[in-house]
Design a protein around this motif. Structure first.
Motif, PDB file in Angstrom:
ATOM      1  N   UNK A  38      62.390  41.724 -18.987  1.00  0.00           N
ATOM      2  CA  UNK A  38      61.741  41.214 -17.772  1.00  0.00           C
ATOM      3  C   UNK A  38      62.229  41.984 -16.549  1.00  0.00           C
ATOM      4  N   UNK A  93      55.089  35.421 -10.047  1.00  0.00           N
ATOM      5  CA  UNK A  93      54.573  34.412 -10.981  1.00  0.00           C
ATOM      6  C   UNK A  93      54.694  34.882 -12.420  1.00  0.00           C
ATOM      7  N   UNK A  94      54.479  36.189 -12.656  1.00  0.00           N
ATOM      8  CA  UNK A  94      54.651  36.710 -14.017  1.00  0.00           C
ATOM      9  C   UNK A  94      56.110  36.540 -14.443  1.00  0.00           C
ATOM     10  N   UNK A  97      56.947  32.922 -15.192  1.00  0.00           N
ATOM     11  CA  UNK A  97      56.364  32.482 -16.454  1.00  0.00           C
ATOM     12  C   UNK A  97      57.129  33.073 -17.634  1.00  0.00           C
ATOM     13  N   UNK A  98      57.497  34.366 -17.522  1.00  0.00           N
ATOM     14  CA  UNK A  98      58.236  35.009 -18.606  1.00  0.00           C
ATOM     15  C   UNK A  98      59.584  34.325 -18.797  1.00  0.00           C
ATOM     16  N   UNK A 101      59.227  31.065 -20.562  1.00  0.00           N
ATOM     17  CA  UNK A 101      59.007  31.282 -22.001  1.00  0.00           C
ATOM     18  C   UNK A 101      60.317  31.616 -22.697  1.00  0.00           C
ATOM     19  N   UNK A 102      61.167  32.415 -22.014  1.00  0.00           N
ATOM     20  CA  UNK A 102      62.437  32.804 -22.617  1.00  0.00           C
ATOM     21  C   UNK A 102      63.321  31.573 -22.832  1.00  0.00           C
TER      22      UNK A 102
END
Lengths: 127, 493
Positions: A38, A93-94, A97-98, A101-102
């Motif tokens: 990321x 925002x990406x 979100x990543x 998820x992690x």
């Protein structure tokens, strides 16, 4: 050998942006740690922001605020900077979100190292 | 003229409803479903009316806030974007009708509202991508689409789904970042963000900046290529599409990928223009990757035993067909590609929905254990068979018509050798799809069922999607006429 030093100096922003882009891409593709992936993605995005803002830059110009007292002036192009503001929001925002998820992946597998996750998955497949 | 505002009405309707959904406090139930379908129905009516307006009137551009001359964001409403919007809304109505029952066993009941919020945001960004005539606006819609499309996979919250969505998110983010780099290079040459103005500008100056434009197109095609899953960049797709909940798989394969493909068509023919695309040699590269995609996608699909993975790999091959049409660089090629965009959307949705029903009913995902399933669930397998026949290209299905148009385009474009590739790919399709159908209908073994019956709503929506594919197969001209009208304006703006 006069390999136009000027050419490199004048375009140092673009060259730097491309180098950063490649560093970021290399990190995303090769690093097994998801958080570092990321981070690599963020480096790629920063490279593009640098590139975009450099397009709008004009040597010796000022921010586009019209001041009637100083008369005719050169302004930098404000549009790329405005677009980059949107770009930063999208990048955040990406990233958010990543990262969320992690967190879920860590809860499910107990690790965020990609090679260890692959090992766990191959063991599960064999069962 | 109120019809002038129709595209924005559709977008606002979808966005507005997406914002309202999380405010619902009551448990998920019938009243919400009714509300959802009335919103979608309204969107359908608007899209249909808009298509009529464009067909009987003419294509027009819509500027936000009336900022003329490329200052404001602009929508270009032409025949194909209106048709594509109608297809997107029609298919999403059918898929969502299927999803209401199917999702009950795939995601937690507390997540239902979140799921539909994401789906509506996703539809909003797909339709935005279809209409927009501004490259930075396109980028913003692409990012919105990539976040929502990952989220409708991750919502299943299983171990493998999480890894698949992580992979999709990272690949997708690399893709959109790469696309933005390409846009930056185009902005550098032209100083415009509006597609029509870029087209005008770039056609005057392109001979001075061939490397810059080649680099920009390289970035853009790679970026969108990752998201559209062309062969060497496809590795996220099988994981993501097969582990997602069934309605998500159908939406992703049928609609999301198509939005990216349509963006590529826009970049190639509307922004850069046909002449430059051919002259700097982009189309030859695309042809190579299209051929690789068509053959390799099918070869990978052969070795899969999981039915949804097999369908996902077959998507890679079918995307290759679309790219083949785009890479020819002719009007016929572009029309064939756009026709296949629509025909594949119907076929692949039918296949995914029927595969989902099989999994719902039997709890079995393995293609080797489907003997005699055709007797237990005739409607499902009939829809599946229609999809399969379409994929192979049997006359009477939409798949045949897209192969027919592609074949004509290939001959017209002076690449008769590609006809062999199309035939080879059809043959490979038959090789991995037909055994499933044959064993489902011709072998009989007692099966134990996971559930007692299939809900009516799933059966009906599935059947309508299958029927749609057959109708397009018998009356292709109703779509092809619209596409041909659109292509002539598309290329020669």
């Amino acid at each position: 050998m006069n390999l136009n030093i000027d050419l490199i100096v004048n375009n140092i922003n673009y060259i730097g942006a491309m180098i950063l882009f490649v560093i970021g891409l290399y990190t995303v593709l090769t690093h097994p740690n998801l958080i570092k992936k990321v981070i690599g993605l963020n480096i790629m995005e920063t490279a593009i922001f640098l590139f975009f803002v450099s397009i709008g830059y004009v040597q010796g110009a000022v921010a586009p605020i019209v001041n009637p007292e100083t008369g005719e002036q050169m302004f930098v192009n404000p549009l790329p900077s405005a677009m980059i503001l949107t770009g930063i929001v999208v990048a955040i925002s990406i990233t958010a979100f990543a990262l969320s998820l992690i967190v879920k992946i860590h809860a499910a597998y107990g690790t965020i190292e990609l090679d260890e996750i692959m090992k766990i998955r191959s063991v599960e497949l064999d069962d | 003229m109120i019809s002038y505002h129709f595209p924005v009405f559709i977008l606002m309707l979808l966005l507005g409803f997406a914002v309202v959904i999380p405010l619902h406090r009551k448990p998920f139930g019938k009243s919400f479903v009714v509300k959802m379908f009335s919103v979608l129905g309204l969107a359908f009516i608007l899209a249909f009316a808009e298509l009529l307006v464009v067909i009987y009137g003419e294509a027009y551009s819509y500027t936000f806030g009336s900022y003329q001359g490329g200052i404001g964001i602009e929508f270009l409403v032409d025949e194909f974007s209106a048709l594509m919007t109608l297809v997107v809304i029609t298919l999403s109505i059918l898929i969502l009708a299927y999803s209401v029952k199917d999702l009950e066993h795939e995601i937690a009941s507390s997540k239902m509202y979140s799921y539909y919020t994401l789906v509506f945001l996703m539809l909003f960004s797909i339709i935005g991508m279809i209409f927009t005539n501004d490259i930075f606006n396109l980028y913003v819609f692409v990012e919105a689409l990539s976040i929502t499309s990952v989220a409708i996979i991750a919502i299943k919250n299983k171990k493998d789904t999480l890894m698949a969505s992580m992979k999709y998110l990272l690949m997708g983010a690399i893709g959109s970042v790469t696309v933005l780099m390409g846009f930056a290079l185009i902005y550098m040459v032209t100083g415009h963000l509006n597609m029509s103005l870029i087209f005008a500008e770039i056609n005057e100056v392109w001979e001075q900046y061939p490397i810059n434009i080649l680099l920009a197109m390289g970035f853009i095609l790679t970026g969108f290529g990752i998201k559209a899953a062309i062969f060497p960049l496809h590795n996220w797709l099988p994981d993501a599409h097969s582990s997602a909940p069934t309605p998500s798989s159908a939406l992703l394969s049928g609609l999301v990928v198509k939005a990216y493909v349509f963006s590529i068509a826009k970049m190639m023919y509307r922004v850069i223009g046909q002449e430059i695309t051919i002259n700097i040699g982009i189309s030859d590269y695309i042809l190579v990757f299209a051929v690789l995609s068509m053959v390799m996608g099918s070869l990978f699909a052969l070795s899969q035993t999981d039915i949804k993975r097999r369908l996902a790999y077959s998507s890679v091959a079918q995307i290759g067909y679309i790219f083949l049409g785009l890479g020819l660089g002719t009007e016929l090629g572009l029309s064939a590609a756009l026709f296949h965009v629509i025909s594949h959307a119907f076929m692949k949705s039918a296949l995914f929905l029927s595969a989902g029903s099989i999994i719902y009913y039997t709890g079995n995902r393995n293609v080797r254990k489907m003997d005699g399933i055709g007797y237990k669930m005739p409607i499902t397998m009939a829809v599946f068979t229609i999809g399969v026949l379409g994929m192979i290209g049997i006359p009477g299905t939409s798949g045949f018509m897209s192969k027919w148009y592609l074949g004509l385009a290939v001959l017209d474009g002076g690449h008769p050798e590609l006809l062999i590739v199309i035939l080879l790919s059809s043959f490979l399709n038959a090789l991995y799809y037909l055994p499933v159908v044959v064993s489902a209908f011709l072998r009989e073994t007692p099966l134990e069922m996971h559930r007692s019956s299939l809900p009516q709503s799933m059966k009906i929506s599935m059947a309508v999607v299958g029927l749609g594919s057959v109708v397009i197969g018998f009356y292709p001209s109703m779509i092809m006429n619209i596409i041909e009208a659109a292509v002539s304006t598309f290329i020669g703006i």
